[in-house]
Motif scaffolding. Structure first.
Motif, PDB file in Angstrom:
ATOM      1  N   LYS A 161       0.791   4.564  13.441  1.00  0.00           N
ATOM      2  CA  LYS A 161      -0.541   4.296  12.922  1.00  0.00           C
ATOM      3  C   LYS A 161      -0.573   2.886  12.326  1.00  0.00           C
ATOM      4  CE  LYS A 161      -2.376   8.311  13.834  1.00  0.00           C
ATOM      5  NZ  LYS A 161      -3.530   8.458  14.769  1.00  0.00           N
ATOM      6  N   ILE A 162      -1.748   2.452  11.892  1.00  0.00           N
ATOM      7  CA  ILE A 162      -1.903   1.110  11.352  1.00  0.00           C
ATOM      8  C   ILE A 162      -2.320   1.172   9.879  1.00  0.00           C
ATOM      9  CG2 ILE A 162      -2.525   0.156  13.594  1.00  0.00           C
ATOM     10  CD1 ILE A 162      -5.452   0.088  12.622  1.00  0.00           C
ATOM     11  N   HIS A 163      -2.151   0.053   9.180  1.00  0.00           N
ATOM     12  CA  HIS A 163      -2.648  -0.083   7.819  1.00  0.00           C
ATOM     13  C   HIS A 163      -3.087  -1.532   7.606  1.00  0.00           C
ATOM     14  CE1 HIS A 163       1.721  -0.927   7.601  1.00  0.00           C
ATOM     15  NE2 HIS A 163       1.358  -1.895   6.737  1.00  0.00           N
ATOM     16  N   TRP A 164      -4.026  -1.726   6.695  1.00  0.00           N
ATOM     17  CA  TRP A 164      -4.522  -3.073   6.406  1.00  0.00           C
ATOM     18  C   TRP A 164      -5.118  -3.106   5.001  1.00  0.00           C
ATOM     19  CZ3 TRP A 164      -9.777  -3.299   5.419  1.00  0.00           C
ATOM     20  CH2 TRP A 164     -10.524  -2.204   5.859  1.00  0.00           C
TER      21      TRP A 164
ATOM     22  N   MET B 113       7.517   1.253   7.557  1.00  0.00           N
ATOM     23  CA  MET B 113       6.382   0.329   7.624  1.00  0.00           C
ATOM     24  C   MET B 113       6.849  -1.087   7.951  1.00  0.00           C
ATOM     25  SD  MET B 113       4.623   1.621   4.077  1.00  0.00           S
ATOM     26  CE  MET B 113       3.214   0.521   4.265  1.00  0.00           C
ATOM     27  N   LEU B 114       6.117  -1.742   8.849  1.00  0.00           N
ATOM     28  CA  LEU B 114       6.272  -3.160   9.122  1.00  0.00           C
ATOM     29  C   LEU B 114       4.936  -3.837   8.846  1.00  0.00           C
ATOM     30  CD1 LEU B 114       8.341  -3.250  12.451  1.00  0.00           C
ATOM     31  CD2 LEU B 114       9.110  -3.982  10.184  1.00  0.00           C
ATOM     32  N   THR B 115       4.941  -4.854   7.982  1.00  0.00           N
ATOM     33  CA  THR B 115       3.695  -5.460   7.540  1.00  0.00           C
ATOM     34  C   THR B 115       3.789  -6.976   7.587  1.00  0.00           C
ATOM     35  OG1 THR B 115       3.388  -3.620   5.983  1.00  0.00           O
ATOM     36  CG2 THR B 115       1.977  -5.530   5.704  1.00  0.00           C
ATOM     37  N   LEU B 116       2.757  -7.599   8.158  1.00  0.00           N
ATOM     38  CA  LEU B 116       2.655  -9.048   8.186  1.00  0.00           C
ATOM     39  C   LEU B 116       1.509  -9.465   7.270  1.00  0.00           C
ATOM     40  CD1 LEU B 116       3.567 -11.762   9.446  1.00  0.00           C
ATOM     41  CD2 LEU B 116       1.813 -11.419  11.209  1.00  0.00           C
TER      42      LEU B 116
ATOM     43  N   GLY C 173      -0.424  -4.072   9.319  1.00  0.00           N
ATOM     44  CA  GLY C 173       0.806  -3.720   9.999  1.00  0.00           C
ATOM     45  C   GLY C 173       0.760  -2.345  10.626  1.00  0.00           C
ATOM     46  N   VAL C 174       1.908  -1.900  11.053  1.00  0.00           N
ATOM     47  CA  VAL C 174       2.050  -0.577  11.670  1.00  0.00           C
ATOM     48  C   VAL C 174       3.073   0.226  10.868  1.00  0.00           C
ATOM     49  CG1 VAL C 174       1.460  -1.387  13.972  1.00  0.00           C
ATOM     50  CG2 VAL C 174       3.852  -1.374  13.257  1.00  0.00           C
ATOM     51  N   HIS C 175       2.948   1.521  10.940  1.00  0.00           N
ATOM     52  CA  HIS C 175       3.974   2.372  10.355  1.00  0.00           C
ATOM     53  C   HIS C 175       4.198   3.600  11.226  1.00  0.00           C
ATOM     54  CE1 HIS C 175       0.188   3.543   8.244  1.00  0.00           C
ATOM     55  NE2 HIS C 175       0.597   4.730   8.593  1.00  0.00           N
ATOM     56  N   TYR C 176       5.429   4.045  11.194  1.00  0.00           N
ATOM     57  CA  TYR C 176       5.850   5.204  11.964  1.00  0.00           C
ATOM     58  C   TYR C 176       6.032   6.342  10.961  1.00  0.00           C
ATOM     59  CZ  TYR C 176       6.899   1.265  14.974  1.00  0.00           C
ATOM     60  OH  TYR C 176       6.798   0.109  15.690  1.00  0.00           O
ATOM     61  N   SER C 177       5.129   7.303  11.012  1.00  0.00           N
ATOM     62  CA  SER C 177       5.132   8.365  10.006  1.00  0.00           C
ATOM     63  C   SER C 177       5.434   9.713  10.639  1.00  0.00           C
ATOM     64  CB  SER C 177       3.793   8.412   9.264  1.00  0.00           C
ATOM     65  OG  SER C 177       2.758   8.834  10.114  1.00  0.00           O
ATOM     66  N   ASN C 178       5.940  10.607   9.815  1.00  0.00           N
ATOM     67  CA  ASN C 178       6.250  11.948  10.265  1.00  0.00           C
ATOM     68  C   ASN C 178       6.122  12.904   9.098  1.00  0.00           C
ATOM     69  OD1 ASN C 178       6.937  13.998  11.980  1.00  0.00           O
ATOM     70  ND2 ASN C 178       9.055  13.358  12.298  1.00  0.00           N
ATOM     71  N   MET C 179       5.947  14.171   9.423  1.00  0.00           N
ATOM     72  CA  MET C 179       5.861  15.217   8.420  1.00  0.00           C
ATOM     73  C   MET C 179       7.186  15.961   8.348  1.00  0.00           C
ATOM     74  SD  MET C 179       2.764  15.132   7.176  1.00  0.00           S
ATOM     75  CE  MET C 179       2.603  16.751   6.441  1.00  0.00           C
TER      76      MET C 179
ATOM     77  N   ALA D 173       9.519  -4.981   5.509  1.00  0.00           N
ATOM     78  CA  ALA D 173       9.987  -3.759   6.164  1.00  0.00           C
ATOM     79  C   ALA D 173      10.331  -2.773   5.058  1.00  0.00           C
ATOM     80  CB  ALA D 173      11.197  -4.044   7.043  1.00  0.00           C
ATOM     81  N   ARG D 174       9.647  -1.631   5.023  1.00  0.00           N
ATOM     82  CA  ARG D 174       9.813  -0.674   3.920  1.00  0.00           C
ATOM     83  C   ARG D 174       9.914   0.765   4.427  1.00  0.00           C
ATOM     84  NH1 ARG D 174       4.582  -2.269   0.358  1.00  0.00           N
ATOM     85  NH2 ARG D 174       4.808  -4.538   0.423  1.00  0.00           N
ATOM     86  N   MET D 175      10.534   1.578   3.578  1.00  0.00           N
ATOM     87  CA  MET D 175      10.495   3.021   3.734  1.00  0.00           C
ATOM     88  C   MET D 175       9.584   3.599   2.662  1.00  0.00           C
ATOM     89  SD  MET D 175      12.214   4.088   6.327  1.00  0.00           S
ATOM     90  CE  MET D 175      12.155   5.846   5.914  1.00  0.00           C
ATOM     91  N   GLU D 176       8.872   4.654   3.021  1.00  0.00           N
ATOM     92  CA  GLU D 176       8.010   5.342   2.053  1.00  0.00           C
ATOM     93  C   GLU D 176       8.271   6.837   2.131  1.00  0.00           C
ATOM     94  OE1 GLU D 176       3.670   4.441   1.648  1.00  0.00           O
ATOM     95  OE2 GLU D 176       3.455   6.569   2.164  1.00  0.00           O
ATOM     96  N   HIS D 177       8.460   7.447   0.972  1.00  0.00           N
ATOM     97  CA  HIS D 177       8.621   8.893   0.872  1.00  0.00           C
ATOM     98  C   HIS D 177       7.528   9.414  -0.060  1.00  0.00           C
ATOM     99  CE1 HIS D 177      12.591   8.707   2.799  1.00  0.00           C
ATOM    100  NE2 HIS D 177      12.789   7.622   2.071  1.00  0.00           N
TER     101      HIS D 177
END
Length: 200
Positions: free
Chosen positions: A51-54, A192-195, A30-36, A169-173
């Motif tokens: 960015k992506i994740h797998w 994060m959005l993950t399939l 999936g993809v995630h939209y991250s920020n600092m 669909a998740r939030m990560e802190h």
């Protein structure tokens, strides 16, 4: 007393026997939209990046309750910018770090049908940073000594299963990725959005 204990044991075994076990194993991407999230006296700001994740996931449980451990590779970070004095000007560049994420989520199926399940989930995530990269122009202000190798955070969100497919669909802190007590520290936040696809 013995009859009561035997009756209680019988009810427990019968409940487990009639409960529908959950066991899934699959792959995901999936993809995630991250920020600092930056904090300190340093005039440094950050914009979100994509960015992506797998990786892979498992799911075990009974009836509506399950535990979902995962492991996946991801990239996170933010677009950093520094508004310096007139002789320095504006310094910009992407701050990226690669890591291995291991969430352990507790989930509950709000809606459970033979075709579609609607789920909620939450739990801790353990991250192991394998590489970090930031703009060369910020070398005088950032130091590798203050980048954390091991991170701890939380994830929470919603998910839906349709046959063998899953969508989350998740939030990560996440805790402090960069921690300089005399300068600036930064935490990471991601959407994060993950399939996923269930193999078993």
């Amino acid at each position: 007393m013995k009859r009561f204990l035997f009756a209680s044991l019988f009810v427990l075994i019968a409940s487990i026997g009639f409960a529908q076990p959950i066991f899934d194993l699959g792959v995901k991407a999936g993809v995630h939209y991250s920020n600092m999230s930056l904090d300190g006296d340093f005039d440094l700001s950050s914009d979100a990046i994509t960015k992506i994740h797998w990786g892979a996931f498992g799911r075990v449980g009974f009836n509506r309750v399950y535990v979902q451990p995962e492991v996946y590779f991801s990239k996170k970070g933010g677009d950093l910018s520094y508004e310096g004095p007139m002789d320095i000007g504006t310094l910009t560049g992407g701050f990226d770090y690669k890591n291995i994420d291991v969430p352990i989520l507790l989930g509950y199926k709000l809606v459970k049908t033979p075709v579609i399940d609607l789920r909620v989930m939450a739990g801790p995530v353990f991250s192991f940073v394998t590489d970090a990269d930031y703009p060369n122009e910020l070398d005088p202000y950032l130091s590798d000594d203050f980048f954390e190798d091991n991170l701890f955070g939380v994830q929470y969100g919603l998910g839906v299963d349709v046959l063998f497919f899953t969508l989350d669909a998740r939030m990560e802190h996440t805790g402090k990725v960069y921690d300089d007590p005399d300068f600036v520290n930064g935490k990471s936040t991601s959407f994060m959005l993950t399939l996923g696809f269930k193999i078993l």
